[in-house]
Design a protein around this motif. Structure first.
Motif, PDB file in Angstrom:
ATOM      1  N   VAL A   1       0.851  -1.192   0.000  1.00  0.00           N
ATOM      2  CA  VAL A   1       0.000   0.000   0.000  1.00  0.00           C
ATOM      3  C   VAL A   1       0.889   1.246   0.000  1.00  0.00           C
ATOM      4  CG1 VAL A   1      -1.679   1.339   1.333  1.00  0.00           C
ATOM      5  CG2 VAL A   1      -1.928  -1.148   1.148  1.00  0.00           C
ATOM      6  N   PRO A   2       0.657   2.171  -0.950  1.00  0.00           N
ATOM      7  CA  PRO A   2       1.435   3.413  -0.951  1.00  0.00           C
ATOM      8  C   PRO A   2       1.247   4.167   0.368  1.00  0.00           C
ATOM      9  CG  PRO A   2       0.217   3.173  -3.001  1.00  0.00           C
ATOM     10  CD  PRO A   2      -0.278   2.096  -2.067  1.00  0.00           C
ATOM     11  N   GLY A   3       2.350   4.629   0.926  1.00  0.00           N
ATOM     12  CA  GLY A   3       2.298   5.375   2.174  1.00  0.00           C
ATOM     13  C   GLY A   3       2.640   4.559   3.403  1.00  0.00           C
ATOM     14  N   VAL A   4       2.640   3.240   3.281  1.00  0.00           N
ATOM     15  CA  VAL A   4       2.997   2.390   4.423  1.00  0.00           C
ATOM     16  C   VAL A   4       4.520   2.298   4.489  1.00  0.00           C
ATOM     17  CG1 VAL A   4       2.928   0.061   5.400  1.00  0.00           C
ATOM     18  CG2 VAL A   4       0.865   1.053   4.398  1.00  0.00           C
ATOM     19  N   ALA A   5       5.080   2.747   5.618  1.00  0.00           N
ATOM     20  CA  ALA A   5       6.528   2.660   5.806  1.00  0.00           C
ATOM     21  C   ALA A   5       6.913   1.258   6.277  1.00  0.00           C
ATOM     22  CB  ALA A   5       7.001   3.705   6.807  1.00  0.00           C
ATOM     23  N   CYS A   6       6.137   0.731   7.232  1.00  0.00           N
ATOM     24  CA  CYS A   6       6.420  -0.596   7.770  1.00  0.00           C
ATOM     25  C   CYS A   6       5.292  -1.018   8.696  1.00  0.00           C
ATOM     26  CB  CYS A   6       7.742  -0.608   8.534  1.00  0.00           C
ATOM     27  SG  CYS A   6       7.786   0.508   9.968  1.00  0.00           S
ATOM     28  N   LEU A   7       5.303  -2.286   9.047  1.00  0.00           N
ATOM     29  CA  LEU A   7       4.453  -2.770  10.124  1.00  0.00           C
ATOM     30  C   LEU A   7       5.180  -2.441  11.414  1.00  0.00           C
ATOM     31  CD1 LEU A   7       3.432  -6.277   8.772  1.00  0.00           C
ATOM     32  CD2 LEU A   7       2.016  -4.238   8.872  1.00  0.00           C
TER      33      LEU A   7
ATOM     34  N   ILE B   1      -4.082  -4.685  12.675  1.00  0.00           N
ATOM     35  CA  ILE B   1      -2.825  -4.348  12.013  1.00  0.00           C
ATOM     36  C   ILE B   1      -2.326  -3.008  12.531  1.00  0.00           C
ATOM     37  CG2 ILE B   1      -1.711  -3.931   9.784  1.00  0.00           C
ATOM     38  CD1 ILE B   1      -4.160  -5.473   8.551  1.00  0.00           C
ATOM     39  N   ASP B   2      -1.057  -2.957  12.934  1.00  0.00           N
ATOM     40  CA  ASP B   2      -0.408  -1.717  13.348  1.00  0.00           C
ATOM     41  C   ASP B   2       0.587  -1.324  12.266  1.00  0.00           C
ATOM     42  OD1 ASP B   2      -1.786  -1.939  15.737  1.00  0.00           O
ATOM     43  OD2 ASP B   2      -0.082  -2.777  16.834  1.00  0.00           O
ATOM     44  N   VAL B   3       0.455  -0.098  11.745  1.00  0.00           N
ATOM     45  CA  VAL B   3       1.342   0.355  10.681  1.00  0.00           C
ATOM     46  C   VAL B   3       1.960   1.698  11.025  1.00  0.00           C
ATOM     47  CG1 VAL B   3       0.136  -0.864   8.819  1.00  0.00           C
ATOM     48  CG2 VAL B   3      -0.524   1.477   9.383  1.00  0.00           C
ATOM     49  N   VAL B   4       3.101   1.952  10.401  1.00  0.00           N
ATOM     50  CA  VAL B   4       3.744   3.256  10.435  1.00  0.00           C
ATOM     51  C   VAL B   4       3.577   3.832   9.037  1.00  0.00           C
ATOM     52  CG1 VAL B   4       5.932   4.487  10.729  1.00  0.00           C
ATOM     53  CG2 VAL B   4       5.382   2.529  12.200  1.00  0.00           C
ATOM     54  N   VAL B   5       3.102   5.087   8.974  1.00  0.00           N
ATOM     55  CA  VAL B   5       2.787   5.741   7.709  1.00  0.00           C
ATOM     56  C   VAL B   5       3.866   6.770   7.378  1.00  0.00           C
ATOM     57  CG1 VAL B   5       1.072   7.230   6.566  1.00  0.00           C
ATOM     58  CG2 VAL B   5       0.330   5.369   8.052  1.00  0.00           C
ATOM     59  N   ARG B   6       4.134   6.918   6.106  1.00  0.00           N
ATOM     60  CA  ARG B   6       5.094   7.931   5.654  1.00  0.00           C
ATOM     61  C   ARG B   6       4.466   9.323   5.794  1.00  0.00           C
ATOM     62  NH1 ARG B   6       9.332   5.375   3.711  1.00  0.00           N
ATOM     63  NH2 ARG B   6       9.049   3.310   2.844  1.00  0.00           N
ATOM     64  N   ALA B   7       5.276  10.299   6.178  1.00  0.00           N
ATOM     65  CA  ALA B   7       4.796  11.653   6.495  1.00  0.00           C
ATOM     66  C   ALA B   7       4.091  12.333   5.325  1.00  0.00           C
ATOM     67  CB  ALA B   7       5.952  12.514   6.989  1.00  0.00           C
ATOM     68  N   ARG B   8       4.462  12.026   4.125  1.00  0.00           N
ATOM     69  CA  ARG B   8       3.867  12.692   2.962  1.00  0.00           C
ATOM     70  C   ARG B   8       2.496  12.108   2.581  1.00  0.00           C
ATOM     71  NH1 ARG B   8       7.233  15.966  -0.434  1.00  0.00           N
ATOM     72  NH2 ARG B   8       9.216  16.259   0.598  1.00  0.00           N
ATOM     73  N   HIS B   9       2.031  11.147   3.326  1.00  0.00           N
ATOM     74  CA  HIS B   9       0.734  10.524   3.047  1.00  0.00           C
ATOM     75  C   HIS B   9      -0.232  10.810   4.186  1.00  0.00           C
ATOM     76  CE1 HIS B   9       3.309   8.340   0.256  1.00  0.00           C
ATOM     77  NE2 HIS B   9       2.212   8.052  -0.416  1.00  0.00           N
ATOM     78  N   GLN B  10      -1.498  10.953   3.846  1.00  0.00           N
ATOM     79  CA  GLN B  10      -2.510  11.180   4.861  1.00  0.00           C
ATOM     80  C   GLN B  10      -2.763   9.869   5.606  1.00  0.00           C
ATOM     81  OE1 GLN B  10      -6.468  11.975   3.469  1.00  0.00           O
ATOM     82  NE2 GLN B  10      -6.895  13.296   5.225  1.00  0.00           N
ATOM     83  N   ALA B  11      -2.612   9.893   6.919  1.00  0.00           N
ATOM     84  CA  ALA B  11      -2.712   8.678   7.725  1.00  0.00           C
ATOM     85  C   ALA B  11      -4.080   8.004   7.596  1.00  0.00           C
ATOM     86  CB  ALA B  11      -2.409   8.994   9.192  1.00  0.00           C
ATOM     87  N   ALA B  12      -5.145   8.776   7.657  1.00  0.00           N
ATOM     88  CA  ALA B  12      -6.495   8.189   7.589  1.00  0.00           C
ATOM     89  C   ALA B  12      -6.742   7.521   6.236  1.00  0.00           C
ATOM     90  CB  ALA B  12      -7.558   9.247   7.856  1.00  0.00           C
ATOM     91  N   HIS B  13      -6.306   8.159   5.172  1.00  0.00           N
ATOM     92  CA  HIS B  13      -6.476   7.580   3.830  1.00  0.00           C
ATOM     93  C   HIS B  13      -5.644   6.302   3.691  1.00  0.00           C
ATOM     94  CE1 HIS B  13      -7.215   7.418  -0.463  1.00  0.00           C
ATOM     95  NE2 HIS B  13      -5.916   7.276  -0.647  1.00  0.00           N
ATOM     96  N   THR B  14      -4.405   6.355   4.162  1.00  0.00           N
ATOM     97  CA  THR B  14      -3.538   5.178   4.088  1.00  0.00           C
ATOM     98  C   THR B  14      -4.116   4.034   4.908  1.00  0.00           C
ATOM     99  OG1 THR B  14      -1.605   6.580   3.747  1.00  0.00           O
ATOM    100  CG2 THR B  14      -1.191   4.317   4.464  1.00  0.00           C
ATOM    101  N   ALA B  15      -4.635   4.329   6.094  1.00  0.00           N
ATOM    102  CA  ALA B  15      -5.246   3.290   6.933  1.00  0.00           C
ATOM    103  C   ALA B  15      -6.429   2.645   6.223  1.00  0.00           C
ATOM    104  CB  ALA B  15      -5.688   3.872   8.270  1.00  0.00           C
TER     105      ALA B  15
END
Length: 109
Positions: A20-26, A69-83
């Protein structure tokens, strides 16, 4: 639930989430990181271990009842959209309705 099937499903969902675009890691817990580091065998291909960042609950019939699922999101992506995209990808990979998937953004990098 067959252990090999559960392990394969875990890896399948992990791969879908990481795509998924924006996911840095689990984001695994500290205990999982320490256990993985202690048990790690050198290998040519080092796949991520989802540890406690991906938890699958099975019902009494062996079907997937819930995913957390616990994820870390990249700063340039909106967290809610990525989730939301993580929820959809995980639901598709596990063949469950999106309502059975709970995603927590544990960090932004």
């Amino acid at each position: 639930m067959n252990h090999d099937r559960a392990k394969a499903l875990t890896q399948q969902v992990t791969d879908a989430v990481l795509a998924v675009p924006g996911v840095a890691c689990l984001r695994p817990g500290l205990r999982s990181l320490l256990h993985t580091a202690a048990a790690r065998q050198p290998s040519a291909v080092d796949r991520p271990d989802p540890g406690t960042a991906l938890r699958i609950t099975f019902d009494s019939g062996g079907r997937v009842a819930a995913l957390r699922i616990d994820v870390v999101v990249r700063a340039r992506h909106q967290a809610a959209h990525t989730a939301g995209e993580v929820r959809a990808a995980a639901a598709e990979a596990a063949a469950v309705p999106p309502g059975a998937v709970r995603v927590t953004v544990t960090g932004i990098v």
